[in-house]
Design a protein around this motif. Structure first.
Motif, PDB file in Angstrom:
ATOM      1  N   THR A   7      53.947   1.878 -62.905  1.00 46.11           N
ATOM      2  CA  THR A   7      54.281   1.812 -61.531  1.00 46.11           C
ATOM      3  C   THR A   7      55.987   2.117 -61.434  1.00 46.11           C
ATOM      4  O   THR A   7      56.809   1.652 -62.252  1.00 46.11           O
ATOM      5  CB  THR A   7      54.207   0.449 -60.947  1.00 46.11           C
ATOM      6  N   GLU A  31      50.884   4.775 -59.930  1.00 51.20           N
ATOM      7  CA  GLU A  31      51.645   4.198 -58.779  1.00 51.20           C
ATOM      8  C   GLU A  31      52.959   4.240 -58.371  1.00 51.20           C
ATOM      9  O   GLU A  31      53.829   4.335 -59.172  1.00 51.20           O
ATOM     10  CB  GLU A  31      51.263   2.634 -58.911  1.00 51.20           C
ATOM     11  N   SER A  74      51.268  -2.960 -59.364  1.00 49.56           N
ATOM     12  CA  SER A  74      49.893  -3.104 -60.009  1.00 49.56           C
ATOM     13  C   SER A  74      49.590  -2.674 -61.694  1.00 49.56           C
ATOM     14  O   SER A  74      48.790  -3.234 -61.982  1.00 49.56           O
ATOM     15  CB  SER A  74      48.922  -1.809 -59.222  1.00 49.56           C
TER      16      SER A  74
END
Length: 271
Positions: A7, A31, A74
């Motif tokens: 991420t 992400e 996430s």
């Protein structure tokens, strides 16, 4: 481009002019997360248009805001950039090559080197702006940010490798931007001192200014970058002095804390 279970986390407030470049520089992140603290420009819309998930969070201070962002990711592996930073193509390639091995082991974090663009050009000699090492890649189960309101740091145990290529930082578009940041950072730092009841030592103020200037201008080689180096050193010394003046005021005139908060919030500086 294949993605990796990573991420990219960015905290923002009114970063419409830079957020797209930041997000687009990490195409391999599975992400992209933007934690926004109430932008009233197009930051949120631009971030979403460039593939980011946006979470709104009122400003908590730099350390707490980054820890909140970590909790919203996430993936366990997180790359942190500020909105005015971006990966160089060389670092993007190096990360794609080295991340699988890092993720497979027990490494808590990794250091990245930051190269600063100041007044439109890279600094060539000033040491903090040439290859500065910052822990920006980490596993959130093995590292967390300090809770400092400003000048936060990533805390972890164990060894951390350093990547070779650099990422870039546009260090304030103009001197007015820098002065506003000085006000913001000084206010946050002084509030931390106030919480800790740090002793007031105004007698140190003249020495602090002189030593801060000499440290940057001479020992950190700012003088080799010409007038840009002089301005960097002078700004750093002024910041060191202003913090102590402002803290003296906070202790001796407590009402100034609320008054300054209202003023800084009015001008969107205190975040």
């Amino acid at each position: 481009m294949p993605t990796l279970p990573l991420t990219l986390a960015v905290i923002t407030h009114n970063e419409a002019g830079s957020i797209a470049r930041c997000l687009d520089s990490v195409p391999f992140a599975a992400e992209k997360l933007v934690v926004d603290s109430g932008s009233d420009d197009d930051t949120v819309a631009i971030a979403r248009a460039h593939g980011a998930r946006v979470v709104q969070q009122d400003w908590l201070g730099f350390g707490a805001q980054r820890n909140f962002a970590s909790s919203q990711c996430s993936h366990d592996w997180i790359l942190v950039l500020d909105a005015d930073e971006w990966l160089s193509p060389e670092l993007a390639v190096e990360l794609q090559q080295r991340l699988p091995e890092l993720m497979a082991g027990n490494t808590p974090a990794a250091y990245l080197r930051r190269r600063t663009i100041y007044m439109g050009r890279p600094m060539r000699w000033y040491r903090p702006n040439v290859g500065e090492k910052l822990a920006r890649l980490y596993h959130r189960g093995r590292a967390r940010w300090s809770d400092a309101r400003v000048h936060e740091s990533l805390r972890f145990d164990g060894a951390a490798p350093t990547l070779l290529a650099a990422f870039d930082h546009a260090n304030n578009p103009s001197l007015p931007h820098k002065q506003l940041k000085v006000l913001r950072y000084a206010e946050l730092k002084c509030r931390d001192w106030l919480d800790r009841r740090k002793p007031v030592r105004m007698w140190q103020a003249p020495l602090v200014y002189l030593l801060a200037f000499l440290k940057d201008y001479l020992f950190r080689l700012a003088f080799l970058d010409g007038w840009r180096g002089f301005l960097i050193a002078q700004t750093a010394a002024s910041y060191a002095l202003y913090k102590r003046m402002r803290y003296y005021e906070m202790v001796n005139h407590p009402e100034s804390v609320a008054d300054a908060t209202d003023l800084l919030n009015k001008h969107h500086i205190d975040r």
